[in-house]
Design an enzyme around this catalytic site. Sequence first.
Site, PDB file in Angstrom:
ATOM      1  N   CYS A 137     -18.503 -10.532  22.271  1.00 38.98           N
ATOM      2  CA  CYS A 137     -17.755 -11.672  21.974  1.00 38.98           C
ATOM      3  C   CYS A 137     -17.198 -12.636  23.223  1.00 38.98           C
ATOM      4  CB  CYS A 137     -16.883 -11.327  20.899  1.00 38.98           C
ATOM      5  SG  CYS A 137     -17.775 -11.048  19.519  1.00 38.98           S
ATOM      6  N   PHE A 176     -20.099  -0.717  26.450  1.00 39.91           N
ATOM      7  CA  PHE A 176     -19.440  -1.754  27.113  1.00 39.91           C
ATOM      8  C   PHE A 176     -17.891  -1.429  27.045  1.00 39.91           C
ATOM      9  CE2 PHE A 176     -16.587  -4.239  24.153  1.00 39.91           C
ATOM     10  CZ  PHE A 176     -17.021  -3.834  22.891  1.00 39.91           C
ATOM     11  N   PRO A 178     -24.435 -15.941  17.685  1.00 43.80           N
ATOM     12  CA  PRO A 178     -24.629 -15.778  19.216  1.00 43.80           C
ATOM     13  C   PRO A 178     -24.692 -17.006  19.986  1.00 43.80           C
ATOM     14  CG  PRO A 178     -26.692 -15.434  17.975  1.00 43.80           C
ATOM     15  CD  PRO A 178     -25.551 -15.595  17.039  1.00 43.80           C
ATOM     16  N   ALA A 236     -10.753  -4.804  17.721  1.00 38.66           N
ATOM     17  CA  ALA A 236     -11.641  -4.648  18.737  1.00 38.66           C
ATOM     18  C   ALA A 236     -12.308  -3.340  18.385  1.00 38.66           C
ATOM     19  CB  ALA A 236     -10.506  -4.168  19.849  1.00 38.66           C
ATOM     20  N   TYR A 294     -20.631  -5.147  12.810  1.00 35.96           N
ATOM     21  CA  TYR A 294     -19.545  -4.195  13.284  1.00 35.96           C
ATOM     22  C   TYR A 294     -18.030  -4.851  12.741  1.00 35.96           C
ATOM     23  CZ  TYR A 294     -22.170  -1.740  17.051  1.00 35.96           C
ATOM     24  OH  TYR A 294     -22.965  -0.803  17.629  1.00 35.96           O
ATOM     25  N   LYS A 328     -19.400 -14.911  24.976  1.00 36.97           N
ATOM     26  CA  LYS A 328     -20.078 -15.970  24.182  1.00 36.97           C
ATOM     27  C   LYS A 328     -18.905 -16.857  23.610  1.00 36.97           C
ATOM     28  CE  LYS A 328     -20.112 -14.113  19.583  1.00 36.97           C
ATOM     29  NZ  LYS A 328     -19.163 -15.033  18.768  1.00 36.97           N
TER      30      LYS A 328
HETATM   31  P1  NAD Z   1     -23.427  -8.102  13.862  1.00 37.18           P
HETATM   32  O1  NAD Z   1     -24.470  -8.496  14.586  1.00 37.18           O
HETATM   33  O2  NAD Z   1     -23.159  -6.699  14.239  1.00 37.18           O
HETATM   34  O3  NAD Z   1     -23.462  -8.307  12.277  1.00 37.18           O
HETATM   35  C1  NAD Z   1     -24.154  -9.257  11.824  1.00 37.18           C
HETATM   36  C2  NAD Z   1     -25.004  -8.832  10.520  1.00 37.18           C
HETATM   37  O4  NAD Z   1     -25.060 -10.204   9.711  1.00 37.18           O
HETATM   38  C3  NAD Z   1     -26.202  -8.527  11.113  1.00 37.18           C
HETATM   39  O5  NAD Z   1     -26.516  -7.186  10.463  1.00 37.18           O
HETATM   40  C4  NAD Z   1     -27.209  -9.401  10.570  1.00 37.18           C
HETATM   41  O6  NAD Z   1     -28.476  -8.864   9.915  1.00 37.18           O
HETATM   42  C5  NAD Z   1     -26.441 -10.080   9.358  1.00 37.18           C
HETATM   43  N1  NAD Z   1     -26.906 -11.335   8.755  1.00 37.18           N
HETATM   44  C6  NAD Z   1     -27.331 -12.584   9.554  1.00 37.18           C
HETATM   45  N2  NAD Z   1     -27.750 -13.456   8.696  1.00 37.18           N
HETATM   46  C7  NAD Z   1     -27.464 -13.126   7.324  1.00 37.18           C
HETATM   47  C8  NAD Z   1     -27.967 -13.462   6.313  1.00 37.18           C
HETATM   48  N3  NAD Z   1     -28.124 -15.081   6.069  1.00 37.18           N
HETATM   49  N4  NAD Z   1     -27.620 -13.022   5.136  1.00 37.18           N
HETATM   50  C9  NAD Z   1     -27.142 -11.683   5.114  1.00 37.18           C
HETATM   51  N5  NAD Z   1     -27.058 -11.116   6.472  1.00 37.18           N
HETATM   52  C10 NAD Z   1     -27.121 -11.693   7.404  1.00 37.18           C
HETATM   53  O7  NAD Z   1     -22.231  -8.989  14.226  1.00 37.18           O
HETATM   54  P2  NAD Z   1     -20.852  -8.557  14.210  1.00 37.18           P
HETATM   55  O8  NAD Z   1     -20.365  -8.005  15.676  1.00 37.18           O
HETATM   56  O9  NAD Z   1     -20.392  -8.042  13.054  1.00 37.18           O
HETATM   57  O10 NAD Z   1     -20.034 -10.078  14.418  1.00 37.18           O
HETATM   58  C11 NAD Z   1     -19.991 -10.980  13.393  1.00 37.18           C
HETATM   59  C12 NAD Z   1     -19.060 -12.002  13.700  1.00 37.18           C
HETATM   60  O11 NAD Z   1     -17.851 -11.664  13.869  1.00 37.18           O
HETATM   61  C13 NAD Z   1     -19.404 -12.800  14.881  1.00 37.18           C
HETATM   62  O12 NAD Z   1     -19.052 -14.124  14.708  1.00 37.18           O
HETATM   63  C14 NAD Z   1     -18.486 -12.388  15.754  1.00 37.18           C
HETATM   64  O13 NAD Z   1     -18.168 -13.340  17.031  1.00 37.18           O
HETATM   65  C15 NAD Z   1     -17.239 -12.014  15.066  1.00 37.18           C
HETATM   66  N6  NAD Z   1     -16.341 -10.792  15.466  1.00 37.18           N
HETATM   67  C16 NAD Z   1     -16.869  -9.738  16.204  1.00 37.18           C
HETATM   68  C17 NAD Z   1     -15.889  -8.601  16.610  1.00 37.18           C
HETATM   69  C18 NAD Z   1     -16.598  -7.389  17.187  1.00 37.18           C
HETATM   70  O14 NAD Z   1     -15.921  -6.662  17.689  1.00 37.18           O
HETATM   71  N7  NAD Z   1     -17.888  -7.236  17.077  1.00 37.18           N
HETATM   72  C19 NAD Z   1     -14.702  -8.804  16.420  1.00 37.18           C
HETATM   73  C20 NAD Z   1     -14.101 -10.095  15.808  1.00 37.18           C
HETATM   74  C21 NAD Z   1     -14.951 -11.189  15.479  1.00 37.18           C
HETATM   75  C1  UGA Z   2     -12.271  -8.124  21.791  1.00 39.03           C
HETATM   76  C2  UGA Z   2     -10.971  -8.435  21.283  1.00 39.03           C
HETATM   77  O1  UGA Z   2     -10.008  -7.493  21.810  1.00 39.03           O
HETATM   78  C3  UGA Z   2     -10.566  -8.387  19.854  1.00 39.03           C
HETATM   79  O2  UGA Z   2      -9.252  -8.944  19.496  1.00 39.03           O
HETATM   80  C4  UGA Z   2     -11.531  -9.690  19.222  1.00 39.03           C
HETATM   81  O3  UGA Z   2     -11.482  -9.383  17.923  1.00 39.03           O
HETATM   82  C5  UGA Z   2     -13.306  -9.231  19.926  1.00 39.03           C
HETATM   83  O4  UGA Z   2     -13.120  -9.042  21.086  1.00 39.03           O
HETATM   84  C6  UGA Z   2     -14.184  -9.959  19.110  1.00 39.03           C
HETATM   85  O5  UGA Z   2     -13.994 -11.375  18.891  1.00 39.03           O
HETATM   86  O6  UGA Z   2     -14.966  -9.840  19.119  1.00 39.03           O
HETATM   87  P1  UGA Z   2     -13.560  -5.969  22.066  1.00 39.03           P
HETATM   88  O7  UGA Z   2     -14.891  -6.695  22.786  1.00 39.03           O
HETATM   89  O8  UGA Z   2     -14.396  -4.950  20.946  1.00 39.03           O
HETATM   90  O9  UGA Z   2     -12.480  -6.902  21.164  1.00 39.03           O
HETATM   91  O10 UGA Z   2     -13.006  -4.831  22.933  1.00 39.03           O
HETATM   92  P2  UGA Z   2     -11.797  -5.064  24.220  1.00 39.03           P
HETATM   93  O11 UGA Z   2     -11.113  -3.834  23.886  1.00 39.03           O
HETATM   94  O12 UGA Z   2     -11.308  -6.277  23.991  1.00 39.03           O
HETATM   95  O13 UGA Z   2     -12.750  -4.857  25.234  1.00 39.03           O
HETATM   96  C7  UGA Z   2     -13.374  -5.981  25.872  1.00 39.03           C
HETATM   97  C8  UGA Z   2     -13.842  -5.575  27.222  1.00 39.03           C
HETATM   98  O14 UGA Z   2     -12.914  -5.863  27.886  1.00 39.03           O
HETATM   99  C9  UGA Z   2     -14.516  -4.022  27.420  1.00 39.03           C
HETATM  100  O15 UGA Z   2     -15.506  -4.047  28.277  1.00 39.03           O
HETATM  101  C10 UGA Z   2     -13.381  -3.424  27.966  1.00 39.03           C
HETATM  102  O16 UGA Z   2     -13.756  -2.484  28.654  1.00 39.03           O
HETATM  103  C11 UGA Z   2     -12.674  -4.724  28.863  1.00 39.03           C
HETATM  104  N1  UGA Z   2     -11.266  -4.444  29.145  1.00 39.03           N
HETATM  105  C12 UGA Z   2     -10.393  -4.705  28.277  1.00 39.03           C
HETATM  106  C13 UGA Z   2     -10.812  -4.063  30.455  1.00 39.03           C
HETATM  107  O17 UGA Z   2     -11.781  -4.324  31.446  1.00 39.03           O
HETATM  108  N2  UGA Z   2      -9.564  -4.135  30.864  1.00 39.03           N
HETATM  109  C14 UGA Z   2      -8.577  -4.050  29.810  1.00 39.03           C
HETATM  110  O18 UGA Z   2      -7.527  -3.927  30.132  1.00 39.03           O
HETATM  111  C15 UGA Z   2      -8.912  -4.240  28.584  1.00 39.03           C
END
Ligand code: NAD
Ligand code: UGA
Length: 467
Positions: A283, A345, A97, A175, A16, A286
């Site tokens: 996120c 979510f 995770p 987000a 993502y 965690k």
């Molecule tokens: P995700 O699970 O969607 O993607 C991670 C990918 O990494 C998976 O496809 C997995 O197969 C791959 N992977 C794992 N180990 C690997 C390896 N050794 N070599 C190659 N590929 C490998 O996770 P995500 O949601 O993209 O989140 C990634 C990180 O970014 C996390 O630390 C998360 O906390 C952070 N983050 C996520 C969001 C979000 O909105 N999802 C926003 C900001 C930060």
């Molecule tokens: C959140 C942060 O907003 C990002 O800045 C960050 O990069 C990301 O986590 C991350 O580290 O993964 P995200 O979880 O994708 O992004 O989405 P949000 O819009 O923050 O919503 C999170 C949860 O809070 C959702 O379940 C949403 O419905 C809820 N929420 C959000 C509320 O219940 N009320 C609000 O006013 C806002």
Amino acid sequence: MSSNKIQKICCIGAGYVGGPTMSVIADKCPDLEIRVVDINKERIDAWNDSDLNKLPIYEPGLDRIISRTRGRNLFFSSEMEKSISDADMVFISVNTPTKTKGLGAGQASDLSWVEASARQVAKYAKGHTIVIEKSTLPVRTAQAIKEILNTANREDQKNQISKTFSVLSNPEFLAEGTAINDLEKPDRVLIGGEDLEAVNALVNVYMNWVPRNQIICTNLWSSELSKLAANAFLAQRISSINSISAFCEATGADVKEVAKAIGTDKRIGNQFLRAGPGFGGSCFKKDILNLVYLSGYFGLPEVAKYWNQVVVINTWQQDRIYKIVLEKLFGTVNGKNIAILGFSFKANTNDTRESPAIRICSELLEEGAVLSIYDPKVSSERIEEDLEKFSFNNQCIWKMANSIPEALKNVDAVLILTAWDEFFGLDWNYLASLMRSPAWVFDTRSVVNRQEIENTGLNLWKLGEGD
Ligand code: NAD
Ligand code: UGA
């Protein structure tokens, strides 16, 4: 290395974050060649699918960017060795995770995937490589990454192969559901690091579209901690307004009015004050738990307790909702049909990780309810995995509905859990005629209009307002 010399980027992790982030960098920097690699072959194949509806993640606007960058300067591949060895800059964007076993289980981050990525970089990199932490990581992880990389360096030196590394932290704040806009117009970009040349190289990449004064440079540890702190502050606001939502229901106040009244104070601000069924997503929980763990680790138990309460309130809010449904339906849902609108979510994503829907649906199923679930983007396979505990020999006690009317047919109640656009402005006269009587609408996202629902004869409970 001169900061102008970045030509090739590799991103480990096509999830993502890795997928959308690299798509936007490729779009904004046509002179850079970007390879996104992943151990999950199926995911890479989906990123390469000619049918853009089959991209592995749904994110508004992503398909348009992919269609102009993929095959031009953006490539998705399983070829780890070459992609890393060719790269001047490697982003680590893999999953982090919560640990499920061992020391710190249930709180600390599991860094196995980050460590494996660092080892891959150590093994395959050539020349000088800037290694960038894009994943969200515990404070001081960069130290561990440096040590892994330096060990490889020492071994290669014995074989007279020269490789050097600089490690930077560049956490991602996007987000889901608004990822493309967040990446194209970020509030800020954060870069932590000591090696000025490496920092400048990354600043130069972002300066292709982000104004310099929005790029904040800090030391490594501030950058790592700021990401955890930002998510903790955001989640804290949601738990705060959710605690007030319960107060409103008890007193006759209206949480939307309260949110507006407090949010107009500039010091508080009006964002992130929507009461709901609790925060979900991969996120918030965690990252706070990680902060809690680190607080304990660094000898700060009061700090740990303070942040843990944000998660406690979040779980309480979800449990509170299912208990209200139970109470309104005469204390039992056993054998009753309940429609669930929205399983992701939040709206505009197909992601269900930590979705409040999982816990709330599980509790209702545990009580014997029969659920029909409708979500515009979440697949039935996904829901099946999330509610796995409730499938017996491939027989589920819930079913997937293909439309809202199908979901609401013959139900005793409908529970709205995600604010998808299509849930606003529904024809409740028609929908009420499909439901059993007396029937309830439980709205946890303030989607429906009270007057409209009450005109149909349906009962209504709204989170933060009551009935
Ligand atoms: P995700 O699970 O969607 O993607 C991670 C990918 O990494 C998976 O496809 C997995 O197969 C791959 N992977 C794992 N180990 C690997 C390896 N050794 N070599 C190659 N590929 C490998 O996770 P995500 O949601 O993209 O989140 C990634 C990180 O970014 C996390 O630390 C998360 O906390 C952070 N983050 C996520 C969001 C979000 O909105 N999802 C926003 C900001 C930060
Ligand atoms: C959140 C942060 O907003 C990002 O800045 C960050 O990069 C990301 O986590 C991350 O580290 O993964 P995200 O979880 O994708 O992004 O989405 P949000 O819009 O923050 O919503 C999170 C949860 O809070 C959702 O379940 C949403 O419905 C809820 N929420 C959000 C509320 O219940 N009320 C609000 O006013 C806002």
